[in-house]
Design a protein around this motif. Sequence first.
Motif, PDB file in Angstrom:
ATOM      1  N   THR A 187      42.672  36.808 -17.975  1.00 42.04           N
ATOM      2  CA  THR A 187      41.928  37.734 -17.130  1.00 42.04           C
ATOM      3  C   THR A 187      40.626  37.078 -16.661  1.00 42.04           C
ATOM      4  O   THR A 187      40.253  37.161 -15.485  1.00 42.04           O
ATOM      5  N   GLU A 188      39.989  36.410 -17.601  1.00 37.72           N
ATOM      6  CA  GLU A 188      38.721  35.770 -17.259  1.00 37.72           C
ATOM      7  C   GLU A 188      38.932  34.707 -16.180  1.00 37.72           C
ATOM      8  O   GLU A 188      38.172  34.617 -15.217  1.00 37.72           O
ATOM      9  N   ARG A 189      40.013  33.922 -16.362  1.00 36.90           N
ATOM     10  CA  ARG A 189      40.255  32.840 -15.397  1.00 36.90           C
ATOM     11  C   ARG A 189      40.547  33.424 -14.009  1.00 36.90           C
ATOM     12  O   ARG A 189      39.999  32.980 -13.007  1.00 36.90           O
ATOM     13  N   VAL A 190      41.400  34.451 -13.984  1.00 40.25           N
ATOM     14  CA  VAL A 190      41.754  35.053 -12.700  1.00 40.25           C
ATOM     15  C   VAL A 190      40.512  35.628 -12.037  1.00 40.25           C
ATOM     16  O   VAL A 190      40.284  35.451 -10.838  1.00 40.25           O
ATOM     17  N   SER A 191      39.665  36.284 -12.850  1.00 39.30           N
ATOM     18  CA  SER A 191      38.491  36.884 -12.214  1.00 39.30           C
ATOM     19  C   SER A 191      37.539  35.800 -11.736  1.00 39.30           C
ATOM     20  O   SER A 191      36.825  35.993 -10.743  1.00 39.30           O
ATOM     21  N   ARG A 192      37.571  34.629 -12.402  1.00 44.26           N
ATOM     22  CA  ARG A 192      36.723  33.552 -11.900  1.00 44.26           C
ATOM     23  C   ARG A 192      37.232  33.075 -10.540  1.00 44.26           C
ATOM     24  O   ARG A 192      36.448  32.813  -9.632  1.00 44.26           O
ATOM     25  N   TRP A 193      38.550  32.988 -10.408  1.00 50.17           N
ATOM     26  CA  TRP A 193      39.103  32.596  -9.096  1.00 50.17           C
ATOM     27  C   TRP A 193      38.699  33.602  -8.033  1.00 50.17           C
ATOM     28  O   TRP A 193      38.286  33.244  -6.945  1.00 50.17           O
ATOM     29  N   ILE A 194      38.838  34.860  -8.377  1.00 54.14           N
ATOM     30  CA  ILE A 194      38.483  35.882  -7.394  1.00 54.14           C
ATOM     31  C   ILE A 194      36.996  35.818  -7.112  1.00 54.14           C
ATOM     32  O   ILE A 194      36.545  36.021  -5.981  1.00 54.14           O
ATOM     33  N   GLY A 195      36.256  35.466  -8.169  1.00 48.31           N
ATOM     34  CA  GLY A 195      34.812  35.388  -8.010  1.00 48.31           C
ATOM     35  C   GLY A 195      34.382  34.361  -6.980  1.00 48.31           C
ATOM     36  O   GLY A 195      33.288  34.451  -6.422  1.00 48.31           O
ATOM     37  N   VAL A 196      35.261  33.381  -6.701  1.00 50.18           N
ATOM     38  CA  VAL A 196      34.933  32.365  -5.693  1.00 50.18           C
ATOM     39  C   VAL A 196      34.656  33.017  -4.351  1.00 50.18           C
ATOM     40  O   VAL A 196      33.820  32.558  -3.571  1.00 50.18           O
ATOM     41  N   LEU A 197      35.339  34.132  -4.114  1.00 51.58           N
ATOM     42  CA  LEU A 197      35.176  34.802  -2.830  1.00 51.58           C
ATOM     43  C   LEU A 197      33.779  35.389  -2.655  1.00 51.58           C
ATOM     44  O   LEU A 197      33.346  35.649  -1.536  1.00 51.58           O
ATOM     45  N   GLN A 198      33.120  35.607  -3.786  1.00 49.54           N
ATOM     46  CA  GLN A 198      31.863  36.347  -3.695  1.00 49.54           C
ATOM     47  C   GLN A 198      30.680  35.395  -3.676  1.00 49.54           C
ATOM     48  O   GLN A 198      30.494  34.609  -4.603  1.00 49.54           O
ATOM     49  N   HIS A 199      29.911  35.455  -2.607  1.00 52.10           N
ATOM     50  CA  HIS A 199      28.723  34.603  -2.532  1.00 52.10           C
ATOM     51  C   HIS A 199      27.452  35.398  -2.412  1.00 52.10           C
ATOM     52  O   HIS A 199      26.377  34.855  -2.521  1.00 52.10           O
ATOM     53  N   GLY A 200      27.594  36.694  -2.164  1.00 56.21           N
ATOM     54  CA  GLY A 200      26.405  37.518  -2.015  1.00 56.21           C
ATOM     55  C   GLY A 200      25.780  37.399  -0.639  1.00 56.21           C
ATOM     56  O   GLY A 200      24.688  37.877  -0.411  1.00 56.21           O
ATOM     57  N   ARG A 201      26.454  36.712   0.311  1.00 56.61           N
ATOM     58  CA  ARG A 201      25.874  36.613   1.653  1.00 56.61           C
ATOM     59  C   ARG A 201      26.579  37.619   2.562  1.00 56.61           C
ATOM     60  O   ARG A 201      27.813  37.632   2.638  1.00 56.61           O
ATOM     61  N   ILE A 202      25.778  38.443   3.207  1.00 53.35           N
ATOM     62  CA  ILE A 202      26.302  39.532   4.043  1.00 53.35           C
ATOM     63  C   ILE A 202      27.257  38.977   5.105  1.00 53.35           C
ATOM     64  O   ILE A 202      28.340  39.539   5.346  1.00 53.35           O
TER      65      ILE A 202
END
Lengths: 671, 316
Positions: free
Chosen positions: A637-652
């Motif tokens: 779960t942690e690994r998958v969420s890290r992959w998904i986390g790549v999408l998030q940069h916090g830039r609008i």
Amino acid sequence: MALEGSQLAIALVLVGGLHWFAVGMAGLAVPQSLFWIARILFPLGALGGLAVAAGGVVALPQEPAAAILPLGLPDLPFHVRVDALSAFFLVLLGIAAVGVSIFSAGYFRAGQGTAPGLLCVQYHVFLASMALVLVADDAYLFMVAWETMALSSYFLVTSNHRMPEIRRAGFIYLLIAHVGAVAILLSYGVLQAGQGDYVFSSMRAHAPQGAWASTAFVLALFGFGAKAGLLPLHVWLPEAHPAAPSPVSALMSGVMLKTAIYGLLRVTFDLLGAPQWWWGVLILVLGLLTAVFGAMFAAVQTDMKRLLAYSSIENIGVVLIAIGLATTFRAYSMPLLAALALTAALYHCINHALFKSLLFLATGSVLHSTKERNLGKLGGLVHSMPSVAFFALIGALAIAGVPPLNGFVSEWLLLQAFLATPSLPNSYLNMLIPLGAAALTLSAGLAGYVMVKFYGVIFLGQPREPALAHAHDAGWLERLGMAWLVAGCVALGLLPLKIVAILDPVNSLLLAQTLSETAGRSGWLFITVLAPERASYSPLIVFCGMLSVVAATFLAVRFRYGGRVRRSDPWDCGHPGLTPRMQDTAEGFGQPIKQIFEPMFRIERQLPTPFDERPVYRATADDHFWYWAYLPVARLTERVSRWIGVLQHGRISLYLLYSLATLVVLLLVVS
Amino acid sequence: MNAAIAIQLGQAVLVVLLAPLFAGWVNQCRAWLQNRRGPGMLQPYRVLRKLFHKDAVLAHRASFLFRATPYIRFGCMVLAAYIIPTLASGLPISPAADVIALVGIFALGRVFMALAAMDIGTAFGTMGARREMLVAFLAEPALLMVFFTPALISQSTSLSTIVHTLAYQPFVIHPGLAFAAIAFLMVLLAENARLPIDNPATHLELTMIHEALVLEYSARHLALMDWASNLKLLAYATMGLALFAPWGIARTIDGPSLWLALACLPVKLAVAGAALALLETLSAKLRIFRAPEFLAMAFLLAVLGLLTHVLLEGAA
């Protein structure tokens, strides 16, 4: 207005539930006043328990009664229904709640995490939601009540939320509760069989067939198993039970686990039609594994509440064994034997509700008086807490399954059910089921070991810490609550035929077969199985016989030889200088079990070398399942969420781009 | 009915009074086999008499549990003497407890004894309690499994019915019973603190199991504990005879069959006692951590017996 019996029952149960809700809310009126909460509201809550139990007793022999509550969503009213099955579990809930609430009145004190008012709300909402689970007659209300139960108990578990390990325990509990809830929801989804109607009566009328029925069954077993602590979904139990305040542990272990049993029975025996034989075998095998596993792990615990939590796993295993047998017998159309096994299951449910609540309450008193949960720092409390020691002795003997107490009766019934299995038409099962009996007796033997350890280390011997000398006995409310449960243990132990007659309506509801006629063939003193010459047992005669022999021996010895006693130091084979550290510790008691069943544990030992100046000895026995099943999933779960986390940069701007891309893809799909 | 009650009482009194004699007989046989003269068969009675006349010494920390345990344990064993068909089957109290309840009654006595041993808080006491429970948690399931084979054969867990079926039905060879008998013998040795699990004559505290449990007892309490142990040994012996050699136990309450039972019992017990002594003489004590293997063996044999019965004789 005179109410008919079954309507009266529903009214009583609803009044009891509403009463709990109201009592809980009243806790918010003066949330900091301990007197208001503990001395007034909790005893009032016990009255709600009486109402619910009375409703159950009234409803047991009656025809099912249903009602529609003007609550819920506009188009989806809540359906409630009380039949013999729910009535039985309502009795169980009510009786346990009375004892635990009276105890809580003396137990909760200021300065422990959550404010008393909030605790009062959570506690009573928890009770009310359990009652609601038992009377729910549609999947919608059931799930609402089920989730309320899970959430309120989560808050109760984390009432000491300042400790990180308690927050962690709460998290694991919540997680597994929800994994289970999802499975239950899916099971109901399969059960409604495309009707779109989630009322139980419609599910019953359109029970799915074949593979769909099996799917619904497996999902229900998974979902309810997660709540009950079935292997391998048990990991939350030894974390959450010790974390909660003792009365809450008592309710969770004594009653909440039984709501899962109720749900399993409701789905398997009521909503689904005729079972397939392998359902029973699946439950049986899982139950056996759970029972042996629980007993083994209970034997190596060093925390008294953790030990009881593992013992709960064992007892749930025993209940599931009985349900598995009942399902198998039912699948082969042998209603009398199915009734025998089901009776054993129900009997064990109510037994466990009584003695496990009792023992958890006793640990609560010990905890209050000594501030200590670690078995290695207790001991000798029989002198400073005599009444708690006495109550706990009854509870420990009952759970160890010795006559004439109640634990033995359900064990006896279950073994009798096992002995009746060779009449099954499936010869493979006939061969395998004796192995099941062997595993059951092994777990029963281990239960005795565990209880001697539990009782002996806490209450007997010399105090292992100097501070224990100041331990004091429980207050009168705590003692009253425990005495209520002790009375239940004794009554259920001595009057089995009466109890079987009381819970017989459940058999006739689920199996269209009663047991009390064959069980009562030798008169009211005896409980017999199938025929008097086959097997009979009379706890009253055993108890009276024992009592008379003991009394006669005592008097004879006293009159013939006198009762002179000289007190002195212990003999101990002439070794002087006996210290408390020379006694066996909880680890010592667990050591043989660790050694015999070594592969079952994940053992880590840290042994000192002989030349160590400050030797440290540390040994832990962990659960393999945690490392085999849970950690890999968590890592994944942690690994998958890290992959998904790549999408998030916090830039609008990036997020806007994502929206645009999604829109374009969707438009492409549509066109 | 009155006659039945009288026989019931008589049987219990007989067993209670005979128990020390049986223990003495086993010890005497052991002495003979070891080329010793031995103290005589009546020695256990002399010991009991001596102990009863002494003043009890109790440790300062002894609680009510410690003082109550000898009586409770003795009560359990006397109750077992009522239940096990020694002279006659079908006696009035026998429906009150079947074999499973009997195992439970033994467990009750044992749990109290283990708790009492932990009560004072001595090193040997707690060690003994742990070892006793270690032996028990394996021996108890094995004993239940032993009982299940005859229970399945006779379709009953009542000892009276089992005796009826095995002794008075047309003779059939039950191979499952052979396994059960060996397992029973092993359980008997373990549960009664005999070699190779425990040495009843040991004086070395570190090897003790049973003796460590009663180290703190003295005088009348110790006498009751010893007597209860003798009773337990005799109860196991009569239980074994009832299951595996039930011939001679009266099935009806009338003069001739009772005389026959009274004549058979001493002969069977004498042979059983001598065999037990021989077995003990031939075996050496196992290390405590070999004990679980021994008991696991008993457990497996008992389960094998059950499986053999189910396989060979099938659904009855």
